[in-house]
Write a protein that holds these residues in place. Structure first.
Motif, PDB file in Angstrom:
ATOM      1  N   LEU A  88       0.840  -1.192   0.000  1.00 41.39           N
ATOM      2  CA  LEU A  88       0.000   0.000   0.000  1.00 41.39           C
ATOM      3  C   LEU A  88       0.880   1.247   0.000  1.00 41.39           C
ATOM      4  O   LEU A  88       2.018   1.205   0.479  1.00 41.39           O
ATOM      5  N   LEU A  89       0.355   2.341  -0.498  1.00 41.40           N
ATOM      6  CA  LEU A  89       1.052   3.613  -0.440  1.00 41.40           C
ATOM      7  C   LEU A  89       0.443   4.434   0.686  1.00 41.40           C
ATOM      8  O   LEU A  89      -0.732   4.816   0.621  1.00 41.40           O
ATOM      9  N   ALA A  90       1.201   4.674   1.743  1.00 42.66           N
ATOM     10  CA  ALA A  90       0.749   5.497   2.860  1.00 42.66           C
ATOM     11  C   ALA A  90       1.006   6.956   2.491  1.00 42.66           C
ATOM     12  O   ALA A  90       2.101   7.302   2.043  1.00 42.66           O
ATOM     13  N   LEU A  91       0.008   7.805   2.685  1.00 41.20           N
ATOM     14  CA  LEU A  91       0.087   9.209   2.311  1.00 41.20           C
ATOM     15  C   LEU A  91      -0.225  10.094   3.508  1.00 41.20           C
ATOM     16  O   LEU A  91      -1.305   9.994   4.091  1.00 41.20           O
ATOM     17  N   ASP A  92       0.712  10.957   3.866  1.00 43.04           N
ATOM     18  CA  ASP A  92       0.516  11.932   4.938  1.00 43.04           C
ATOM     19  C   ASP A  92      -0.327  13.081   4.395  1.00 43.04           C
ATOM     20  O   ASP A  92      -0.005  13.661   3.358  1.00 43.04           O
ATOM     21  N   LEU A  93      -1.394  13.416   5.091  1.00 45.47           N
ATOM     22  CA  LEU A  93      -2.256  14.534   4.697  1.00 45.47           C
ATOM     23  C   LEU A  93      -2.215  15.668   5.706  1.00 45.47           C
ATOM     24  O   LEU A  93      -2.907  16.661   5.545  1.00 45.47           O
ATOM     25  N   PHE A  94      -1.379  15.549   6.756  1.00 42.00           N
ATOM     26  CA  PHE A  94      -1.442  16.516   7.843  1.00 42.00           C
ATOM     27  C   PHE A  94      -0.102  17.197   8.148  1.00 42.00           C
ATOM     28  O   PHE A  94       0.063  18.375   7.919  1.00 42.00           O
ATOM     29  N   ASP A  95       0.853  16.448   8.672  1.00 42.28           N
ATOM     30  CA  ASP A  95       2.127  17.047   9.083  1.00 42.28           C
ATOM     31  C   ASP A  95       2.991  17.462   7.901  1.00 42.28           C
ATOM     32  O   ASP A  95       3.504  18.570   7.859  1.00 42.28           O
ATOM     33  N   GLU A  96       3.184  16.542   6.979  1.00 36.17           N
ATOM     34  CA  GLU A  96       3.978  16.802   5.768  1.00 36.17           C
ATOM     35  C   GLU A  96       3.157  16.327   4.568  1.00 36.17           C
ATOM     36  O   GLU A  96       3.457  15.287   3.975  1.00 36.17           O
ATOM     37  N   PRO A  97       2.097  17.067   4.225  1.00 41.35           N
ATOM     38  CA  PRO A  97       1.216  16.610   3.150  1.00 41.35           C
ATOM     39  C   PRO A  97       1.986  16.232   1.893  1.00 41.35           C
ATOM     40  O   PRO A  97       2.816  16.989   1.401  1.00 41.35           O
ATOM     41  N   GLY A  98       1.736  15.023   1.433  1.00 41.73           N
ATOM     42  CA  GLY A  98       2.397  14.514   0.244  1.00 41.73           C
ATOM     43  C   GLY A  98       3.514  13.532   0.534  1.00 41.73           C
ATOM     44  O   GLY A  98       3.967  12.822  -0.360  1.00 41.73           O
ATOM     45  N   ARG A  99       3.974  13.461   1.777  1.00 41.99           N
ATOM     46  CA  ARG A  99       5.026  12.494   2.115  1.00 41.99           C
ATOM     47  C   ARG A  99       4.428  11.095   2.058  1.00 41.99           C
ATOM     48  O   ARG A  99       3.317  10.858   2.536  1.00 41.99           O
ATOM     49  N   THR A 100       5.163  10.187   1.476  1.00 43.72           N
ATOM     50  CA  THR A 100       4.655   8.829   1.301  1.00 43.72           C
ATOM     51  C   THR A 100       5.709   7.794   1.675  1.00 43.72           C
ATOM     52  O   THR A 100       6.908   8.082   1.722  1.00 43.72           O
ATOM     53  N   PHE A 101       5.230   6.600   1.898  1.00 42.00           N
ATOM     54  CA  PHE A 101       6.057   5.404   1.988  1.00 42.00           C
ATOM     55  C   PHE A 101       5.166   4.225   1.669  1.00 42.00           C
ATOM     56  O   PHE A 101       3.941   4.324   1.725  1.00 42.00           O
ATOM     57  N   ARG A 102       5.762   3.134   1.302  1.00 42.07           N
ATOM     58  CA  ARG A 102       5.019   1.905   1.019  1.00 42.07           C
ATOM     59  C   ARG A 102       5.001   1.035   2.267  1.00 42.07           C
ATOM     60  O   ARG A 102       5.908   1.091   3.097  1.00 42.07           O
ATOM     61  N   VAL A 103       3.972   0.224   2.362  1.00 46.07           N
ATOM     62  CA  VAL A 103       3.880  -0.709   3.483  1.00 46.07           C
ATOM     63  C   VAL A 103       3.280  -2.026   2.998  1.00 46.07           C
ATOM     64  O   VAL A 103       2.254  -2.046   2.324  1.00 46.07           O
ATOM     65  N   ALA A 104       3.977  -3.096   3.327  1.00 46.67           N
ATOM     66  CA  ALA A 104       3.459  -4.425   3.031  1.00 46.67           C
ATOM     67  C   ALA A 104       2.222  -4.661   3.903  1.00 46.67           C
ATOM     68  O   ALA A 104       2.185  -4.225   5.061  1.00 46.67           O
ATOM     69  N   PRO A 105       1.208  -5.330   3.371  1.00 49.56           N
ATOM     70  CA  PRO A 105      -0.016  -5.556   4.139  1.00 49.56           C
ATOM     71  C   PRO A 105       0.202  -6.158   5.519  1.00 49.56           C
ATOM     72  O   PRO A 105      -0.536  -5.858   6.447  1.00 49.56           O
ATOM     73  N   ARG A 106       1.238  -6.973   5.671  1.00 44.13           N
ATOM     74  CA  ARG A 106       1.448  -7.609   6.988  1.00 44.13           C
ATOM     75  C   ARG A 106       1.759  -6.586   8.077  1.00 44.13           C
ATOM     76  O   ARG A 106       1.615  -6.872   9.257  1.00 44.13           O
ATOM     77  N   TRP A 107       2.218  -5.375   7.703  1.00 43.92           N
ATOM     78  CA  TRP A 107       2.537  -4.341   8.683  1.00 43.92           C
ATOM     79  C   TRP A 107       1.444  -3.283   8.794  1.00 43.92           C
ATOM     80  O   TRP A 107       1.559  -2.364   9.595  1.00 43.92           O
ATOM     81  N   PHE A 108       0.389  -3.418   8.004  1.00 44.72           N
ATOM     82  CA  PHE A 108      -0.670  -2.406   8.011  1.00 44.72           C
ATOM     83  C   PHE A 108      -1.276  -2.209   9.399  1.00 44.72           C
ATOM     84  O   PHE A 108      -1.422  -1.084   9.871  1.00 44.72           O
ATOM     85  N   LEU A 109      -1.668  -3.285  10.052  1.00 44.37           N
ATOM     86  CA  LEU A 109      -2.347  -3.170  11.348  1.00 44.37           C
ATOM     87  C   LEU A 109      -1.463  -2.482  12.381  1.00 44.37           C
ATOM     88  O   LEU A 109      -1.934  -1.642  13.155  1.00 44.37           O
ATOM     89  N   ASP A 110      -0.180  -2.792  12.399  1.00 42.56           N
ATOM     90  CA  ASP A 110       0.756  -2.154  13.323  1.00 42.56           C
ATOM     91  C   ASP A 110       0.771  -0.634  13.101  1.00 42.56           C
ATOM     92  O   ASP A 110       0.681   0.143  14.052  1.00 42.56           O
ATOM     93  N   ILE A 111       0.868  -0.228  11.856  1.00 44.65           N
ATOM     94  CA  ILE A 111       0.906   1.198  11.535  1.00 44.65           C
ATOM     95  C   ILE A 111      -0.443   1.847  11.835  1.00 44.65           C
ATOM     96  O   ILE A 111      -0.507   2.905  12.462  1.00 44.65           O
ATOM     97  N   SER A 112      -1.526   1.223  11.405  1.00 48.45           N
ATOM     98  CA  SER A 112      -2.864   1.771  11.625  1.00 48.45           C
ATOM     99  C   SER A 112      -3.135   1.995  13.105  1.00 48.45           C
ATOM    100  O   SER A 112      -3.614   3.055  13.514  1.00 48.45           O
ATOM    101  N   ALA A 113      -2.816   1.000  13.915  1.00 56.12           N
ATOM    102  CA  ALA A 113      -3.066   1.103  15.359  1.00 56.12           C
ATOM    103  C   ALA A 113      -2.237   2.229  15.982  1.00 56.12           C
ATOM    104  O   ALA A 113      -2.761   3.036  16.757  1.00 56.12           O
ATOM    105  N   ASN A 114      -0.964   2.290  15.648  1.00 59.07           N
ATOM    106  CA  ASN A 114      -0.096   3.315  16.233  1.00 59.07           C
ATOM    107  C   ASN A 114      -0.446   4.723  15.772  1.00 59.07           C
ATOM    108  O   ASN A 114      -0.425   5.662  16.568  1.00 59.07           O
TER     109      ASN A 114
END
Length: 144
Positions: A88-114
């Motif tokens: 997935l492509l994670a997209l920042d819309l708040f602190d640094e709008p437009g900053r991105t990184f990719r994340v493998a689905p297995r790490w999605f829940l960890d990132i989403s929760a945090n």
């Protein structure tokens, strides 16, 4: 709505939005949804977002009522649909709008929760991405 782009869908409470922007492969979309699951994820599959640009998403979010603005979104774009890992492509819309990184689905829940509870910021995950720009867990770093 801004320039033909509808307002960004609101994720369910305590979840992160996964927005489909590529509609070329329904099988890949369904596989991604099965891999990620429903914990921590809200899904939006609206063809109005097909091939939407990052700038259009930023502009749309900025134009939204403050109560409906998102701080980040995960995009299921063309690379998500065609790469075997479905990053997935994670997209920042708040602190640094437009900053991105990719994340493998297995790490999605960890990132989403945090991100959802503010335990870690978007920048911390982005900074931990590897040389390909993909976050692969807390043990990953750009020097790995």
């Amino acid at each position: 709505m801004l320039r033909g782009v509808p307002s960004l869908p609101q994720p369910d409470d305590l979840t992160s939005l996964i927005l489909r922007t590529d509609f070329t492969d329904d099988r890949a979309w369904n596989e991604l949804r099965q891999t990620v699951g429903t914990d921590g994820a809200s899904y939006a599959s609206d063809p109005s977002f097909a091939d939407v640009t990052i700038q259009a998403l930023i502009d749309t979010d900025t134009a939204a009522d403050p109560d409906h603005q998102l701080t980040y979104v995960f995009l299921a774009d063309a690379l998500t649909m065609t790469d075997d890992e479905h990053p997935l492509l994670a997209l920042d819309l708040f602190d640094e709008p437009g900053r991105t990184f990719r994340v493998a689905p297995r790490w999605f829940l960890d990132i989403s929760a945090n991100l959802g509870i503010g335990n870690l910021g978007f920048d911390e995950f982005a900074d931990a991405a590897d040389e390909s720009g993909t976050y692969r867990g807390s043990g990953a770093s750009q020097s790995d």
